[in-house]
Write a protein that holds these residues in place. Sequence first.
Motif, PDB file in Angstrom:
ATOM      1  N   LEU A   1      -1.814   1.463  -4.906  1.00 46.60           N
ATOM      2  CA  LEU A   1      -1.343   2.745  -5.602  1.00 46.60           C
ATOM      3  C   LEU A   1      -0.888   3.934  -4.956  1.00 46.60           C
ATOM      4  CD1 LEU A   1      -4.430   2.808  -7.929  1.00 46.60           C
ATOM      5  CD2 LEU A   1      -2.271   1.650  -8.543  1.00 46.60           C
ATOM      6  N   LYS A   2      -1.223   3.825  -3.444  1.00 46.31           N
ATOM      7  CA  LYS A   2      -0.905   4.924  -2.601  1.00 46.31           C
ATOM      8  C   LYS A   2       0.868   4.477  -1.641  1.00 46.31           C
ATOM      9  CE  LYS A   2      -5.575   6.075  -1.588  1.00 46.31           C
ATOM     10  NZ  LYS A   2      -6.327   6.331  -0.397  1.00 46.31           N
ATOM     11  N   LEU A   3       0.980   3.438  -1.883  1.00 47.73           N
ATOM     12  CA  LEU A   3       2.032   2.836  -0.881  1.00 47.73           C
ATOM     13  C   LEU A   3       3.411   3.555  -1.563  1.00 47.73           C
ATOM     14  CD1 LEU A   3       1.673  -1.068  -0.602  1.00 47.73           C
ATOM     15  CD2 LEU A   3       1.359   0.828   1.179  1.00 47.73           C
ATOM     16  N   SER A   4       4.331   3.677  -0.654  1.00 46.62           N
ATOM     17  CA  SER A   4       5.488   4.351  -0.798  1.00 46.62           C
ATOM     18  C   SER A   4       6.657   3.246  -1.641  1.00 46.62           C
ATOM     19  CB  SER A   4       6.533   4.950   0.384  1.00 46.62           C
ATOM     20  OG  SER A   4       6.676   3.697   1.225  1.00 46.62           O
ATOM     21  N   SER A   5       7.510   3.590  -2.315  1.00 44.69           N
ATOM     22  CA  SER A   5       8.319   2.691  -3.044  1.00 44.69           C
ATOM     23  C   SER A   5       9.248   1.785  -2.175  1.00 44.69           C
ATOM     24  CB  SER A   5       9.178   3.471  -3.766  1.00 44.69           C
ATOM     25  OG  SER A   5      10.131   4.313  -3.360  1.00 44.69           O
ATOM     26  N   ARG A   6       9.526   2.571  -0.848  1.00 43.46           N
ATOM     27  CA  ARG A   6      10.180   1.634   0.183  1.00 43.46           C
ATOM     28  C   ARG A   6       9.428   0.483   0.472  1.00 43.46           C
ATOM     29  NH1 ARG A   6      12.149   6.081   4.404  1.00 43.46           N
ATOM     30  NH2 ARG A   6      13.618   6.950   3.321  1.00 43.46           N
ATOM     31  N   VAL A   7       8.018   0.651   0.729  1.00 39.61           N
ATOM     32  CA  VAL A   7       7.442  -0.376   1.092  1.00 39.61           C
ATOM     33  C   VAL A   7       7.179  -1.403   0.054  1.00 39.61           C
ATOM     34  CG1 VAL A   7       5.040  -1.288   2.268  1.00 39.61           C
ATOM     35  CG2 VAL A   7       6.198   0.837   2.769  1.00 39.61           C
ATOM     36  N   LEU A   8       6.781  -0.962  -1.234  1.00 33.27           N
ATOM     37  CA  LEU A   8       6.469  -1.884  -2.391  1.00 33.27           C
ATOM     38  C   LEU A   8       7.802  -2.434  -2.702  1.00 33.27           C
ATOM     39  CD1 LEU A   8       4.674   0.572  -4.911  1.00 33.27           C
ATOM     40  CD2 LEU A   8       3.922  -1.791  -3.782  1.00 33.27           C
ATOM     41  N   ASP A   9       8.946  -2.266  -2.460  1.00 32.06           N
ATOM     42  CA  ASP A   9      10.014  -2.862  -2.633  1.00 32.06           C
ATOM     43  C   ASP A   9      10.072  -4.240  -1.903  1.00 32.06           C
ATOM     44  OD1 ASP A   9      10.983  -1.445  -4.677  1.00 32.06           O
ATOM     45  OD2 ASP A   9      12.411  -0.156  -3.343  1.00 32.06           O
ATOM     46  N   LYS A  10       9.497  -4.170  -0.662  1.00 29.30           N
ATOM     47  CA  LYS A  10       9.728  -5.367   0.217  1.00 29.30           C
ATOM     48  C   LYS A  10       8.411  -5.975   0.190  1.00 29.30           C
ATOM     49  CE  LYS A  10      12.104  -2.466   3.809  1.00 29.30           C
ATOM     50  NZ  LYS A  10      11.980  -2.010   5.078  1.00 29.30           N
ATOM     51  N   ILE A  11       7.613  -6.120  -0.651  1.00 29.24           N
ATOM     52  CA  ILE A  11       6.404  -6.696  -0.907  1.00 29.24           C
ATOM     53  C   ILE A  11       6.500  -7.455  -2.439  1.00 29.24           C
ATOM     54  CG2 ILE A  11       3.835  -6.865  -1.352  1.00 29.24           C
ATOM     55  CD1 ILE A  11       3.759  -4.268   0.461  1.00 29.24           C
ATOM     56  N   SER A  12       6.465  -8.917  -2.267  1.00 25.01           N
ATOM     57  CA  SER A  12       6.630  -9.692  -3.695  1.00 25.01           C
ATOM     58  C   SER A  12       5.131  -9.661  -4.466  1.00 25.01           C
ATOM     59  CB  SER A  12       7.213 -10.860  -3.204  1.00 25.01           C
ATOM     60  OG  SER A  12       6.139 -11.696  -2.637  1.00 25.01           O
ATOM     61  N   THR A  13       5.317  -9.988  -5.511  1.00 23.10           N
ATOM     62  CA  THR A  13       4.105 -10.227  -6.359  1.00 23.10           C
ATOM     63  C   THR A  13       3.264 -11.383  -5.861  1.00 23.10           C
ATOM     64  OG1 THR A  13       5.232  -9.518  -8.359  1.00 23.10           O
ATOM     65  CG2 THR A  13       3.078 -10.674  -8.605  1.00 23.10           C
ATOM     66  N   GLY A  14       3.885 -12.446  -5.134  1.00 27.33           N
ATOM     67  CA  GLY A  14       3.376 -13.635  -4.735  1.00 27.33           C
ATOM     68  C   GLY A  14       2.605 -13.223  -3.442  1.00 27.33           C
ATOM     69  N   GLN A  15       3.337 -12.397  -2.727  1.00 23.88           N
ATOM     70  CA  GLN A  15       2.379 -12.087  -1.386  1.00 23.88           C
ATOM     71  C   GLN A  15       0.990 -11.216  -1.690  1.00 23.88           C
ATOM     72  OE1 GLN A  15       5.753 -10.142   0.250  1.00 23.88           O
ATOM     73  NE2 GLN A  15       5.758 -11.000   2.288  1.00 23.88           N
ATOM     74  N   LEU A  16       1.110 -10.448  -2.861  1.00 25.89           N
ATOM     75  CA  LEU A  16      -0.167  -9.677  -3.233  1.00 25.89           C
ATOM     76  C   LEU A  16      -0.930 -10.531  -3.700  1.00 25.89           C
ATOM     77  CD1 LEU A  16       1.270  -6.521  -4.758  1.00 25.89           C
ATOM     78  CD2 LEU A  16       0.034  -6.659  -2.841  1.00 25.89           C
ATOM     79  N   VAL A  17      -0.742 -11.765  -4.481  1.00 27.48           N
ATOM     80  CA  VAL A  17      -1.498 -12.650  -5.100  1.00 27.48           C
ATOM     81  C   VAL A  17      -2.224 -13.369  -4.025  1.00 27.48           C
ATOM     82  CG1 VAL A  17      -1.707 -14.860  -6.362  1.00 27.48           C
ATOM     83  CG2 VAL A  17      -0.249 -12.821  -7.346  1.00 27.48           C
TER      84      VAL A  17
END
Length: 511
Positions: free
Chosen positions: A148-164
């Motif tokens: 929830l605190k991550l910047s949009s730049r960082v979030l764009d580089k993280i895929s849903t698969g990586q989070l799962v």
Amino acid sequence: WTNPILKKGYRRRLELSDIYQIPSADSADNLSEKLEREWDRELATSEKKPKLINALRRCFFWKFMFYGIILYLGEVTKSVQPLLLGRIIASYDPDNSDERSIAYYLAIGLCLLFFVRTLLIHPAIFGLHHIGMQMRIAMFSLIYKKILKLSSRVLDKISTGQLVSLLSNNLNKFDEGLALAHFVWIAPLQVALLMGLLWDMLEASAFCGLAFLIVMVLVQAWLGQMMMKYRNKRAGKINERLVITSEIIENIQSVKAYCWEDAMEKMIENIRETELKLTRKAAYVRYFNSSAFFFSGFFVVFLAVLPYALIKGIILRKIFTTISFCIVLRMTVTRQFPGSVQTWYDSIGAINKIQDFLLKKEYKALEYNLTTTGVELDKVTAFWDEGIGELFVKANQENNNSKAPSTDSNLFFSNFPLHASPVLQDINFKIEKGQLLAVSGSTGAGKTSLLMLIMGELEPSQGKIKHSGRISFSPQVSWIMPGTIKENIIFGVSYDEYRYKSVIKSCQLEE
């Protein structure tokens, strides 16, 4: 304890209120707050790179060690058991009157030993599984809050698969393996105790059995390395497959429109085939590793007893006692110790991955002024490229400190070392409350970037943004939570019929 729930579920559909309430000590709120407090302390006090393992240690170390000591005491009873068993066997010898006179007491002692072991080992293993569950919940909550605190730049580089993968594969290791973690220090103590008892019976020949076990451990370590290599490769393929699958599902309309179904299916099938090959290889190595445990038992006893029997002869009591000792020794050396090393390897690897995620750059909150009624941008310049903003600030300072500073900002940008042009440059405007302003421009002109700048998603490299912090934003692409329309409107807040109907009417959803 499951019977009441099963009966209710048989009669009617279960509701959330029917499920048992968790203890407050196990609640996500309580555990995440505890770990978050220690992690913030680690961030504040650490001189070098903050370590998540230090925060976990401060939260769970003493309980973890308490259950470890209980587990050790339970394991010690396994070493004492063969001594009693040997004396009971000796009591069957008519000539052994001393053992025969106390045979009943020895049998009662053996039964009590089993009872004490149950009272020690089972609560200890349950407690360690419980701590593993608490660690998983605490870290899961910490990761969720970080997202929830991550910047949009960082979030764009993280895929849903990586989070799962981070939230499931990595965290599940704590639930599964923490019960074995203590054997990394229990096993050497157990081996020393058992070898002392075997030395008392068989003298130097006892080490023949231990030598065979050590060779087996080295073979198992080599097989374990091979298995880890295959598992790591497989994890990479699983992650790749999840990323591609989620991208296909997200863009299914384009896939259908261009008839790419077969090509995408083939792509996933190829990755899956490679993944299955690696799974089979890891499984073959694991099965061979496991089989070593079963056939090693005979050889350990045989090699320990044979030299002593050939030199001095051996009685039945010593054979049975040796077999019992060797069974415990084999379990300790070939299963518990390698399993504990593997647990520590997996757990530390998972903690480091989570730690790297928690150290990612956060969304930088703007300094809000509640007395400000409008929105004001004063000489704002911003870059989308990561790291360019910091380089720009440094280069600008060097430019200002030079002997002949240039007054032309365009000349400065033309001399910028990485030839990076800002997405927004020297933006100045002020909007009062209630004022309407439309921003027009061609694609890529920076309209969305301007909105992201006001929202704080795009960090300015120069200039200041002033507003009260109370902004309503309607994004270009809407986000709908999986669930009913009603759940999307209420959004976790208690139901207010007037507000709900007002939203329905405002959104033209009455029909």
